[in-house]
Scaffold this motif. Structure first.
Motif, short mmCIF file in Angstrom:
data_model
loop_
_atom_site.label_atom_id
_atom_site.label_comp_id
_atom_site.label_asym_id
_atom_site.label_seq_id
_atom_site.Cartn_x
_atom_site.Cartn_y
_atom_site.Cartn_z
N ALA A 147 0.83 -1.21 0.00
CA ALA A 147 0.00 0.00 0.00
C ALA A 147 0.86 1.26 0.00
CB ALA A 147 -0.90 0.01 1.23
N SER A 148 0.39 2.25 -0.74
CA SER A 148 0.97 3.59 -0.67
C SER A 148 0.07 4.42 0.23
CB SER A 148 1.03 4.24 -2.05
OG SER A 148 1.97 3.56 -2.85
N LEU A 149 0.63 4.95 1.28
CA LEU A 149 -0.17 5.66 2.27
C LEU A 149 0.17 7.14 2.29
CD1 LEU A 149 0.33 3.11 5.21
CD2 LEU A 149 -1.56 3.16 3.55
N LYS A 150 -0.84 7.92 2.57
CA LYS A 150 -0.63 9.36 2.74
C LYS A 150 -0.29 9.60 4.21
CE LYS A 150 -4.40 11.90 2.42
NZ LYS A 150 -5.52 12.68 1.90
N VAL A 151 0.74 10.36 4.47
CA VAL A 151 1.11 10.63 5.86
C VAL A 151 1.12 12.13 6.10
CG1 VAL A 151 2.49 8.52 6.07
CG2 VAL A 151 3.61 10.63 5.33
N CYS A 152 1.18 12.54 7.36
CA CYS A 152 1.25 13.98 7.60
C CYS A 152 2.23 14.31 8.71
CB CYS A 152 -0.12 14.58 7.86
SG CYS A 152 -1.11 13.76 9.03
N PRO A 153 2.67 15.56 8.77
CA PRO A 153 3.65 15.94 9.79
C PRO A 153 3.05 15.82 11.19
CG PRO A 153 3.46 17.62 8.08
CD PRO A 153 2.33 16.68 7.87
N LEU A 154 3.87 15.38 12.12
CA LEU A 154 3.42 15.30 13.51
C LEU A 154 3.08 16.70 14.00
CD1 LEU A 154 6.06 12.85 15.03
CD2 LEU A 154 3.58 12.55 15.17
N PRO A 155 2.01 16.82 14.77
CA PRO A 155 1.71 18.16 15.30
C PRO A 155 2.80 18.60 16.27
CG PRO A 155 0.32 16.49 16.34
CD PRO A 155 1.08 15.80 15.26
N GLU A 156 2.94 19.90 16.39
CA GLU A 156 3.98 20.43 17.28
C GLU A 156 3.72 20.00 18.72
OE1 GLU A 156 4.83 24.68 16.68
OE2 GLU A 156 4.83 24.84 18.86
N THR A 157 2.43 20.00 19.09
CA THR A 157 2.11 19.61 20.47
C THR A 157 0.67 19.10 20.56
OG1 THR A 157 2.24 20.33 22.78
CG2 THR A 157 1.29 21.89 21.24
N VAL A 158 0.41 18.39 21.65
CA VAL A 158 -0.95 17.91 21.92
C VAL A 158 -1.29 18.32 23.35
CG1 VAL A 158 -2.43 15.88 22.21
CG2 VAL A 158 -0.74 15.92 20.37
N LEU A 159 -2.49 18.86 23.52
CA LEU A 159 -2.93 19.25 24.85
C LEU A 159 -4.08 18.32 25.26
CD1 LEU A 159 -3.25 22.86 26.02
CD2 LEU A 159 -5.14 21.33 26.52
N ARG A 160 -4.04 17.84 26.49
CA ARG A 160 -5.02 16.82 26.93
C ARG A 160 -5.85 17.37 28.09
NH1 ARG A 160 -2.31 11.38 26.26
NH2 ARG A 160 -2.83 12.00 24.14
#
Lengths: 435, 459
Positions: free
Chosen positions: B209-222
């Motif tokens: 499979a060829s998958l589309k990926v994306c950049p990791l977010p700078e941060t995650v707030l929980r």
């Protein structure tokens, strides 16, 4: 006839195991078996249910699936539901022994182990195993007993046997038979005379364990040639009834000697006493400590600091020390007190440590276990460390084998040896005589 | 199994990759559904697309049923054989990450790559693939695509289907086809990629499979928020979206789960009726600003406790609690749990949770509610005794009524787990006769001998 223990496990598996496969992600045997389902913990669980519920008949090939489990318990730590496939494998081994379907090579090794345990040393070397302590003048009796373990004191035999089994199962098993015969007629000193170097590596860790404890003011007794074998190998191979009987005998023996605390260097024996003896010896009341616990406790209490030449080290948590004895911080405390030591952690560390192929099945599946050791050594070496440290004789054997096989430029040392060297340096500078 | 077929299979993949011992086969008799069981006649372990093509050709010629299998983690019996002569095609040996392209934002993987292994490799390049099934550490990407898996991040990013650009598939006749393209856009003919994704192995074997990926977010707030009722919590979810925010995840746990994790995982979540775990991803300034906007919405919706995680350790702990919450249930009830899967429009979530509780009472089966609430996906968790056949019958009726209830609310009988054996009989009610007939026709065209995973998905 399915045992009550098996029935209880079946019930638990139906309730708790989600068949989610998380256990598969950490199994060293599955990893080196190209992910064949039956080689991993989830597969073993399915086979266990099939056997208990009558879908599968006991057979040699089925038995092998359970004997392949390294009992490293990585899967147990991964399982959110707390399913213990190592325990399940041991129970299955017992059921299959009772059904009389254990493969010949397992039977041969188990039989040798039974003989050895009875004689006080799994390698049958009870007459020579205390040689490492000559000159220490340790008392035979005392409340705190240093339990040297046959795996440490006679590991030279184990290493030779492993090498032979790896080259050829039949030669290895032949050596085992010959060894048993020699031991029975009391000629095992012959081995001793041709294997001094191989014993030496393991025995120096025993010597340095006791010397380190003495430096820190902890006096220990040692039973020398009278030290019994803990019998853990019986448990590992599924000889649970024999283990239970043996454990009770050992307990009585220790109590007669007035022992209240056992200190081990070998975490496999330590795990036997700490985790399994309480299960089979109703009166068990003896405290069990690993030598690193004793050392860490004292150096923190006395606020001691040591030094050695600058060294980058990777510490390998032995499965039996981390996941059975729950000793994780103490070796790191020791290292943190030695100036010059830079500790680097591999990806899989502490409770999530990766097995190096030891733990009992290395004699049954030496080639598979060597592959497991190679993978672990590669991971440890990838940290950029100059030295791998650990504190278990079987890990020492497997990691050194892994280093040889991979050709990695890294050394192996026991943490106690390193500590003793650092502690000696300090004592000498303080003008204190070292034994 | 026919000796000639065995001989051919051994020639194609090597003897060591054809498993035929009783114990080897038995190990492949289950998947994570646990309700279905079937022992294959053979397990074949190919290590290349070419080998897969040869095996499929042979199976088609001999009309032998074939099931592609990855980690065996699906929850609906999708890889459990229903025919005695079935060959299971174990693809876990095909586990290479072929390429990761940071500029093109794509990666190419073999079907047997474990999801978490890809995640680990992508993160080294500052990338991620958004679908995040709970079985990340044990499921394979072939399985994730065949089952169109989702996960918590599906709220913001969608399911597997939305993140695949192209496939290499061995169709049931043994031919290898390419679908889609490795480009971020492609508008060429029928979308066979989206047809194959979610087809549960009934139309072919996905090998690459060829998958589309994306950049990791700078941060995650929980953020954690607790409510006095499950209904109040899900009403709050609607308010979040009405306010214009799009969180990364919005997860719901009811009181049963809160109590279970507090006991089994030794946590100390407030003893409330419902818990919402909300993640916001983006830049540092962006998530702070979103949180400032979100918190008043939650408070005005009745949140009784509100808490922002302040350290990585705390964030990890909360995520672990959510991930392992289902596992804690049997430790408290002493019973097995069965997870179901349905999805309703967000506006109907309050009604759905009320009706789930009513159904639990109607069928006298304890039910806990776990939900990817942000996208309306609910996992009712039924506590049952597998050995009690009468109770299992009731549980089965309960499952059906959950499905009908979802349809009644304008929802669907499966948000992300799929159909497999488990819901095959329910397909017609959701799809309708004509839609199902078209699906069967598609299956017939691609798989005239009905060798690919027969007996699944109602086709």
């Amino acid at each position: 006839m399915v045992s009550a223990v098996t029935n209880d496990l079946v019930k638990q598996l139906h309730i708790y195991c989600e068949h989610c496969g998380l256990c598969q992600s950490v199994c060293p045997v599955l990893r080196e078996s190209d992910q064949v389902e039956s080689a991993g913990p989830r597969g073993r669980k399915t086979l266990f249910l099939g056997l208990a519920e009558g879908d599968l008949k006991p057979s040699h090939s089925l038995a092998e699936k359970f004997y392949m489990c390294a009992t490293c318990r990585a899967c147990y730590e991964k399982c959110a539901a707390g399913v213990d496939i190592a325990e399940l494998s041991i129970v299955a081994r017992q059921d299959l022994i009772r059904a009389g379907v254990v493969p010949g090579f397992v039977k041969k090794i188990a039989s040798s182990v039974m003989h050895g345990v009875e004689k006080g040393d799994i390698f049958g070397a009870s007459k020579t195993k205390a040689n490492w302590a000559i000159g220490l003048n340790l008392p035979n009796k005392g409340e705190t007993l240093f339990f040297a373990s046959c795996m440490d004191s006679s590991m030279g035999y184990g290493e030779t046997l492993f090498r032979l089994l790896r080259k050829s199962k039949s030669i290895g098993l032949g050596m085992l038979s010959a060894g048993s015969l020699l031991q029975r007629v009391g000629l095992n000193q012959l081995f001793e005379s041709v294997l001094p170097m191989r014993h030496g590596f393991y025995r120096s860790s025993l010597l340095n364990s006791v010397r380190s404890l003495q430096i820190l003011g902890i006096d220990v007794a040692y039973m020398h040639n009278e030290e019994p074998c803990c019998g853990i190998a019986l448990h590992t191979y599924g000889l649970i009834d024999e283990f239970s009987i043996h454990a009770n005998k050992v307990y009585e023996f220790l109590k007669q000697r007035g022992v209240t605390r056992l200190v081990t260097h070998n975490p496999i024996c330590g795990a036997a006493f700490k985790k399994f003896y309480p299960r089979y010896v109703p009166k068990w009341d003896i405290e069990v400590k690993h030598v690193t616990e004793m050392i860490a406790e004292k150096i923190v209490e006395q606020d001691l600091h040591f030094a050695c030449r600058k060294t980058r080290v990777a510490y390998h948590d032995p499965c039996f020390l981390a996941r059975y004895m729950n000793v994780i911080q103490e070796p790191r405390i020791i290292l943190s007190r030695i100036d010059g030591i830079e500790l680097v952690e591999p990806d899989h560390t502490k409770l999530e440590t990766w097995c190096d192929g030891g733990g009992g099945v290395e004699m049954l599946y030496p080639n598979l276990c060597e592959m497991i050791a190679e993978t672990r050594v590669r991971e440890l070496a990838s940290t950029g460390a100059e030295k791998i440290l650990s504190c278990c004789p079987v890990c020492a054997m497997m990691i050194r084998r892994g280093i040889d096989a991979t050709g990695m430029q890294i050394e192996y040392a026991d943490i106690v040896d390193l500590f003793y060297e650092a502690a000696t340096h300090r004592k000498q500078t303080l003008g204190i005589q070292v034994h | 199994m026919n000796e000639e077929i065995l001989k051919q299979l051994r020639r194609i993949v090597g003897s060591e990759n054809v498993l035929s011992s009783r114990e080897d086969l038995y190990a492949y008799s289950l998947d994570a559904s646990r309700l279905h069981k079937g022992i294959p006649a053979l397990v074949v372990r190919p290590h290349s697309s070419e080998q897969v093509a040869e095996v499929v050709t042979l199976a088609n010629r001999s009309k032998t049923p074939l099931i592609p299998r990855g980690g065996g983690t699906n929850l609906v019996g999708a890889v459990v054989p229903v025919h005695e002569e079935t060959i299971v095609l174990d693809l876990t040996g095909m586990n290479k990450i072929v390429a990761i392209n940071r500029t093109d934002l794509t990666c190419r993987v073999e079907a047997g790559v474990v999801h978490s292994e890809l995640e680990k490799e992508l993160s080294k390049h500052g990338l991620f693939w958004p679908p995040d099934p709970g079985s990340s550490e044990s499921c394979t990407l072939g399985g994730v695509l065949a089952m169109n898996a989702g996960g918590m991040r599906a709220l913001k990013y969608g399911t597997a289907r939305d993140w695949v650009l192209g496939l290499k598939v061995v169709v049931p006749t043994g031919k290898t086809i390419k679908t889609g393209s490795a480009t971020l856009k492609s508008n060429v003919g029928y979308d066979l990629t989206r047809l194959m994704v979610g087809s549960e192995g009934t139309l072919g074997v996905i090998t690459e499979a060829s998958l589309k990926v994306c950049p990791l977010p700078e941060t995650v707030l929980r953020i954690s928020a607790y409510f006095e009722s499950v209904e109040a919590a899900v009403l709050a979810v609607g308010k979040i979206f009405e306010s214009g925010l799009t969180p990364l995840i919005v997860e719901l746990m009811d009181r049963n789960l809160i109590r279970a994790v507090n006991e089994w995982l030794h946590c100390s979540l407030p003893d409330e009726e419902a818990y919402l775990l909300i993640d916001i991803d983006g830049t540092k300034e962006g998530v702070d600003s979103a949180a400032e906007k979100l918190e008043p919405v939650l408070i005005s919706s009745g949140a009784r406790h509100l808490h922002r995680a302040t350290s990585k350790e705390e964030m990890d702990q909360l995520y672990l609690i959510r991930r392992e919450s289902a596992t804690a249930i049997p430790r408290i009830t002493g019973k097995t749990f069965i997870t179901h899967d349905l999805c309703v429009p967000l506006s109907r979530l309050p009604e759905a949770v009320t009706r789930i509780k009513e159904l639990g009472e109607k069928w006298s089966i304890p039910v806990a509610i776990l939900s990817h609430a942000g996208d309306g996906n609910i996992h009712p968790m039924l506590s049952v005794d597998f050995t009690d056949s009468e109770q299992m019958k009731r549980a089965n009726r309960f499952k059906e009524e959950l499905g009908w209830m979802a349809l009644d609310l304008g929802g669907t009988i499966s948000g992300e787990h799929g159909i497999g054996i488990d819901k095959a009989d329910m397909m017609v009610k959701e799809c309708g006769e004509e839609t199902l007939r078209i699906m069967k026709s598609i299956k017939k065209v691609l798989d005239p001998n009905n060798i690919m995973n027969p007996g699944k998905m109602g086709v």
